[in-house]
Design a protein around this motif. Structure first.
Motif, short mmCIF file in Angstrom:
data_model
loop_
_atom_site.label_atom_id
_atom_site.label_comp_id
_atom_site.label_asym_id
_atom_site.label_seq_id
_atom_site.Cartn_x
_atom_site.Cartn_y
_atom_site.Cartn_z
N TRP A 17 0.83 -1.21 0.00
CA TRP A 17 0.00 0.00 0.00
C TRP A 17 0.87 1.26 0.00
CZ3 TRP A 17 -4.73 0.33 -1.49
CH2 TRP A 17 -5.62 -0.73 -1.31
N LEU A 55 -4.43 0.70 12.10
CA LEU A 55 -5.50 1.60 11.65
C LEU A 55 -4.95 2.99 11.31
CD1 LEU A 55 -8.30 0.58 14.17
CD2 LEU A 55 -8.22 0.10 11.71
N ALA A 58 -3.19 2.69 7.99
CA ALA A 58 -4.19 2.52 6.94
C ALA A 58 -4.85 3.85 6.61
CB ALA A 58 -5.25 1.50 7.38
N GLU A 59 -5.10 4.66 7.62
CA GLU A 59 -5.72 5.97 7.38
C GLU A 59 -4.80 6.86 6.57
OE1 GLU A 59 -7.37 9.84 9.90
OE2 GLU A 59 -6.76 8.02 10.95
N VAL A 63 -6.20 3.66 2.72
CA VAL A 63 -6.63 2.30 2.40
C VAL A 63 -8.14 2.23 2.49
CG1 VAL A 63 -6.48 -0.12 3.09
CG2 VAL A 63 -4.46 1.36 3.26
N VAL A 65 -11.91 1.01 3.28
CA VAL A 65 -12.39 0.39 4.52
C VAL A 65 -12.37 -1.13 4.43
CG1 VAL A 65 -14.41 0.11 6.00
CG2 VAL A 65 -13.76 2.38 5.21
N GLU A 67 -10.38 -3.02 2.80
CA GLU A 67 -9.00 -3.50 2.89
C GLU A 67 -8.40 -3.26 4.28
OE1 GLU A 67 -7.64 -5.30 0.60
OE2 GLU A 67 -9.40 -5.09 -0.68
N ARG A 68 -8.97 -2.31 5.03
CA ARG A 68 -8.49 -2.13 6.41
C ARG A 68 -8.82 -3.37 7.24
NH1 ARG A 68 -9.43 4.36 7.76
NH2 ARG A 68 -8.86 5.06 5.66
N ASN A 69 -9.98 -3.96 7.00
CA ASN A 69 -10.30 -5.22 7.68
C ASN A 69 -9.28 -6.29 7.33
OD1 ASN A 69 -12.55 -4.44 9.13
ND2 ASN A 69 -14.01 -5.05 7.57
#
Length: 277
Positions: A17, A55, A58-59, A63, A65, A67-69
């Protein structure tokens, strides 16, 4: 310090990412209030990041949502974001709000789609534009890109198809670059392969419709690329706007997009308003 395998886990995902966003480890560390050393340890698997750090990264990497999982699962944590069907009772207020928005925008067209352009809701303005299309394109689940670009769909009515098609494909390319979606890539490959008719002798982008629906030169340049589409002997002109929800906490809501079509010339306004009871 917890050590995990360098070949699996959240580290390689975060690295991909970061590289996709064209950020260095130092740039990401500065944004996430961390250190490049710690980012390096996370990416190589020498350190397991906390749930909060996953998290936060990811923010700052923007990324999606969904793909954050996936990142949380790869790091050994439970998913944070639910994926609730729009039919769920918990979504009642959202459904009602969307319906009011679509109805309030009439007689102008408006549609709600998900992350792969499946049509979830639409108003009577959209139904007007789709009138007369073949049944196989209108059978659920409807797909906005397929309906628009299919040779038997709206493409045969769009006067500036080459320009509008280019706009839609570029939009899909940007989405594919932002998210890992096999379904979206398959849809792109399908619609990009549809045959394209020969260009018209004169671009429709330089014409508008008068009160009788006849083409006349546009009085002023359009402020955005218009969708120019034939309907009932007239050429209607629209510019589109796409809205999404701020800070979504649900995968379904994160992937919703509301597209509204604003009339781009007075003739289109007058004609659509004349259809209002």
């Amino acid at each position: 310090m917890t050590t995990v395998s360098s070949g699996t886990g959240v580290g390689p995902l975060l690295r991909r990412w970061r590289e996709r966003r064209k950020l260095s480890q130092l740039e990401l560390a500065m944004r996430a209030d961390s250190s490049s050393r710690h980012i390096s340890f996370v990416e190589t698997g020498r350190s397991r990041p906390s749930e909060e750090m996953v998290l936060r990264l990811a923010e700052h990497l923007d990324v999606p949502v969904r793909e954050r999982n996936a990142l949380l699962l790869a790091a050994g944590y439970a998913p944070r974001y639910a994926e609730t069907s729009l039919d769920d009772p918990a979504m009642e207020s959202l459904r009602e709000g969307i319906e009011r928005l679509l109805q309030g925008y009439e007689p102008y067209p408006a549609v709600v789609v998900d992350g792969t352009y499946t049509v979830l809701a639409a108003n009577r303005g959209i139904a007007m534009l789709l009138d007369g299309l073949p049944e196989h394109l209108l059978s659920p689940p409807l797909n906005a890109m397929r309906i628009t670009l299919h040779p038997e769909g709206l493409s045969q009515r769009i006067r500036n198809l080459r320009e509008w098609r280019g706009h839609l494909l570029a939009q899909m390319e940007r989405q594919i670059a932002l998210a890992r979606s096999d379904a979206l890539r398959e849809l792109y490959d399908e619609v990009a392969a549809y045959p394209l008719p020969e260009p018209a002798p004169e671009s429709a982008a330089n014409t508008a419709a008068d009160d009788d629906g006849l083409e006349v030169p546009a009085a002023t340049p359009y402020f955005a690329l218009p969708l120019q589409i034939e309907h009932d002997g007239r050429v209607l002109s629209f510019v589109s706007s796409i809205s999404t929800f701020n800070t979504p906490m649900d995968v379904t809501v994160a992937e919703l997009a509301i597209e509204t079509f604003l009339p781009a010339d007075p003739a289109t306004v007058k004609y659509l308003q004349s259809l209002t009871p």
